[in-house]
Structures are given as structure tokens and as C-alpha cells.
Write a protein that holds these residues in place. Structure first.
Motif, short mmCIF file in Angstrom:
data_model
loop_
_atom_site.label_atom_id
_atom_site.label_comp_id
_atom_site.label_asym_id
_atom_site.label_seq_id
_atom_site.Cartn_x
_atom_site.Cartn_y
_atom_site.Cartn_z
N SER A 1 4.83 -5.99 -6.06
CA SER A 1 5.76 -5.05 -6.69
C SER A 1 5.10 -4.17 -7.76
CB SER A 1 6.92 -5.84 -7.30
OG SER A 1 6.45 -6.94 -8.08
N TYR A 2 4.14 -4.74 -8.53
CA TYR A 2 3.61 -3.96 -9.67
C TYR A 2 2.76 -2.77 -9.23
CZ TYR A 2 -0.38 -6.99 -8.75
OH TYR A 2 -1.39 -7.67 -8.13
N TYR A 3 2.25 -2.82 -7.98
CA TYR A 3 1.48 -1.66 -7.52
C TYR A 3 2.38 -0.44 -7.36
CZ TYR A 3 -2.56 -4.63 -6.74
OH TYR A 3 -3.62 -5.48 -6.92
N LEU A 4 3.59 -0.68 -6.86
CA LEU A 4 4.53 0.43 -6.74
C LEU A 4 4.87 0.95 -8.14
CD1 LEU A 4 6.25 2.23 -4.93
CD2 LEU A 4 8.09 0.53 -5.11
N ILE B 1 -6.12 -12.84 -1.51
CA ILE B 1 -5.38 -14.03 -1.91
C ILE B 1 -3.87 -13.81 -1.95
CG2 ILE B 1 -5.62 -13.66 -4.40
CD1 ILE B 1 -6.27 -17.03 -3.96
N TYR B 2 -3.42 -12.58 -2.17
CA TYR B 2 -1.96 -12.34 -2.20
C TYR B 2 -1.34 -12.64 -0.83
CZ TYR B 2 -3.25 -9.57 -6.33
OH TYR B 2 -3.76 -9.13 -7.53
N ASN B 3 -2.05 -12.21 0.24
CA ASN B 3 -1.55 -12.51 1.59
C ASN B 3 -1.66 -13.99 1.90
OD1 ASN B 3 -0.76 -9.92 2.29
ND2 ASN B 3 -2.82 -9.34 2.94
FE FE Z 1 -3.33 -7.16 -8.05
#
Ligand code: FE
Length: 345
Positions: free
Chosen positions: A225-228, A169-171
Motif C-alpha cells: 500500500s505505501y508504494y501507492l 520477500i513481500y511476495n
Molecule cells: Fe518496500
């Protein structure tokens, strides 16, 4: 029924023992039932603080966003859920369209959440903000080569880009954002060029894309961003090492701004504790909660005027696309179709 029931005097002693917990549960404040696509560790401490302050117990059910939505749909008006928490505006919009949410508003809610980060009618409210950014390998990419998402369709990026699948869903939300700003034709043309530049078949999650850039499988990747942030703060030395090898770049800063999305919450149509659920959303939007919630998830607070964590501050300030995130949901089906046509697996 049980709340208004009166026992006959002769049966009082026995009934009192049996019914006391039920009678206590009927008095307000009581409890709120939450279906959350957010992991328990990232939310539970805040819910516990809410309970400590208000006396309202929080019953938490966590699960995959799509699965929780399906469960709400199946349960209908019999659902015990009062509040739905998701990690994407798209899922909140889907829930709203499926008539699974009810509108709510209050001065506190409206003051805390900018208009583009909540449903216009009050069906749901953003709780935290994340951006879909570029990460790149600084030894193979000169920052000056990077600009906006549109440039990623340029043949100079052939076999250099990593991104997860189009089923994510992010993409889908990112492509929906493009549809909103540049229309169907330009988006389709961009998709053709972008997909032609993939270094490999889409696979894994956003963390895997960061690792692939670090290990040299690709030169740039699109990730939330939060994954980084999560990898840089990770207890796993390998994850930390991979994250330290890449750099973050804010795309679209000369144009409409970086694509952003929210985690957010909406009160269910079936809610029997809608007042407590509203209080919980208001609590999560309070200044101190916003600071904690955003930092725990390596995200940005939605509430204006709250500083993000020191790590996120080190990434600098950015311009965000001001598009109402409802549009990401409204254009989701069209985005999915366009991605299918481009053969983005
Ligand atoms: Fe996520």
C-alpha cells in the motif's frame, strides 16, 4: 577497562586530555547503534528527536535487509549493532532463528503493539503496518470483478496481472500467509492459476507494477500500500500521474482480511547498549512518534487508536488478516518452494 582505569597523579594532566572523551562515553546515557533496512530519510528525523530528548546518540547504518542480516551473522557477538530495523517480519524472524536477537519486554512495549504484530517471546516488535493490496485500471476493470487473492487464479485474468518476482520477500510473505490459512494443496493450486495469468515476466519493484497498470501493460497488480501512497505524494510529476490513473482495492474483505506485514525492530544478541535500544523502540512506539513514522512512510501505525494520514484515510478502513506475522517467517521456506514449483520467476 578504560572506564575503571586510574591514571597516576604525575600523568593526570596528559591522561585527562586523552581520556576525557572516552570517560565521558562510559557514563550513561550514551549511544545506540542501529542497523536499518529503512532508508535514512524515513527514520533519521525521529532518531534525532530521540537524541534531543534523551541525550542518547544514535549511530545509523542503513542497507539492504538481506545484506544487514548477513553482516550481523558474520560479526556475531562482536557486532557493534544494538538494534536491527527491518521492513518485513520475515527478516526479523530469520534474525531470531539465527540467534541474532535477544528477547526484551516491558509494559510499554506490550501495550503499544498488538500481539499478532510482535514475536511472542519479545524478540522483535512491529513499528508500522502495511498491506499487500490490489491496484487496478478503472477503465478496464470493474471493481465488482474484484474480491480476494484466490480469485486472481481465475482464467478471466489471463495475461492481465503484474507482480514482481518471487525472490521478493513481500511476495514470499503473502504466499506464506496463504499457506497458513488454506494449506499447501490449495496454495499450490492457486499459484498455478495465478502465475498463468501474468501479463509479463516478473520484473521491477512495486512502483513499476503500478506504472505498468497505468500504462496499460496489465490491468491489475499486487503491491504494498505505501508504494501507492509514496507515488501519490511524489515530487515526480510522472509518478504522480501514473498513481492517479489506478485505484486501490482491499482484497479478502469478506474472508480472513487483507495480507499485512510490518516494519519492526529487535535488539541484537550482541548489544552492549540493550537498555538504550529498548528505550529507542519504546520511543518509536509512542503516540506522537507513531503518527510521524507511519505518515513519513505512508504506512499505518501499529499502535491502536492512532489515525493514519489523511491520504490513507481516503482509502477507507479495511479488515486485516489477524494471523501472527511470525507465521510469515516460519512458513517462508515452504512458500519459496511452492513459488518455485509454480514457475513464478
Ligand atoms: Fe518496500
Amino acid at each position: 577497562m578504560l572506564c575503571s582505569r586510574r591514571g597516576r597523579p604525575s600523568a593526570i594532566s596528559l591522561l585527562a586530555l586523552l581520556l576525557l572523551p572516552l570517560l565521558a562515553a562510559c557514563s550513561s546515557p550514551e549511544s545506540v547503534n542501529v542497523y536499518s533496512a529503512r532508508q535514512e530519510a524515513l527514520i533519521k528525523p525521529l532518531l534525532d528527536r530521540f537524541t534531543a530528548e534523551t541525550g542518547i546518540a544514535v549511530n545509523l547504518v542503513t542497507g539492504d535487509g538481506d545484506a544487514l542480516l548477513a553482516r550481523l551473522r558474520n560479526e556475531g557477538l562482536n557486532s557493534p549493532a544494538d538494534l536491527l530495523l527491518t521492513s518485513d517480519a520475515g527478516n526479523l524472524y530469520r534474525a531470531q532463528q539465527a540467534d541474532l536477537l535477544q528477547p526484551v519486554s516491558s509494559p510499554a512495549l506490550e501495550a503499544a503493539v498488538p500481539v499478532n504484530l510482535r514475536s511472542e517471546e519479545g524478540y522483535w516488535y512491529g513499528l508500522s503496518l502495511r498491506a499487500r493490496v490490489l491496484v487496478y485500471a478503472p477503465d478496464r476493470v470493474d471493481e465488482a470483478e474484484l474480491s480476494d487473492y484466490a480469485a486472481l487464479a481465475d482464467p478471466s485474468w489471463r495475461q492481465r496481472i503484474c507482480v514482481r518476482s518471487s525472490g521478493n520477500i513481500y511476495n514470499q510473505s503473502m504466499v506464506a500467509g496463504m499457506l497458513a490459512s488454506q494449506g499447501a494443496e490449495a496454495t499450490q493450486a492457486w499459484l498455478q492459476g495465478f502465475v498463468a495469468n501474468f501479463a509479463r515476466q516478473p520484473q521491477g519493484g512495486d512502483r513499476d507494477q503500478i506504472k505498468a497498470v497505468a500504462s496499460g501493460q496489465c490491468d491489475i497488480a499486487l503491491v504494498n500500500s505505501y508504494y501507492l501512497g509514496g507515488m501519490l505524494n511524489s515530487g515526480d510529476a510522472e509518478e504522480r500521474a501514473a498513481a492517479e490513473q489506478v485505484r486501490l482495492f482491499w482484497p479478502n474483505q469478506a474472508g480472513r482480511g487483507v495480507h499485512v506485514n510490518i516494519s519492526g525492530a529487535g535488539i541484537t544478541r550482541s548489544a552492549s547498549h540493550s537498555d538504550e535500544a529498548r528505550q529507542l523502540i519504546e520511543f518509536m512506539l509512542r503516540e506522537d512518534s507513531q503518527q510521524w513514522y507511519a505518515e513519513a512512510n505512508n504506512e499505518y501505525p501499529v499502535r491502536p487508536g492512532i489515525a493514519p494520514s489523511a491520504l490513507l484515510q481516503s482509502w477507507g478502513e479495511f479488515k486485516a488478516d489477524p494471523l501472527n506475522v511470525s507465521e510469515l517467517g516460519r512458513l517462508n521456506a515452504q512458500a519459496v518452494m511452492a513459488m518455485d514449483q509454480s514457475n513464478w520467476k
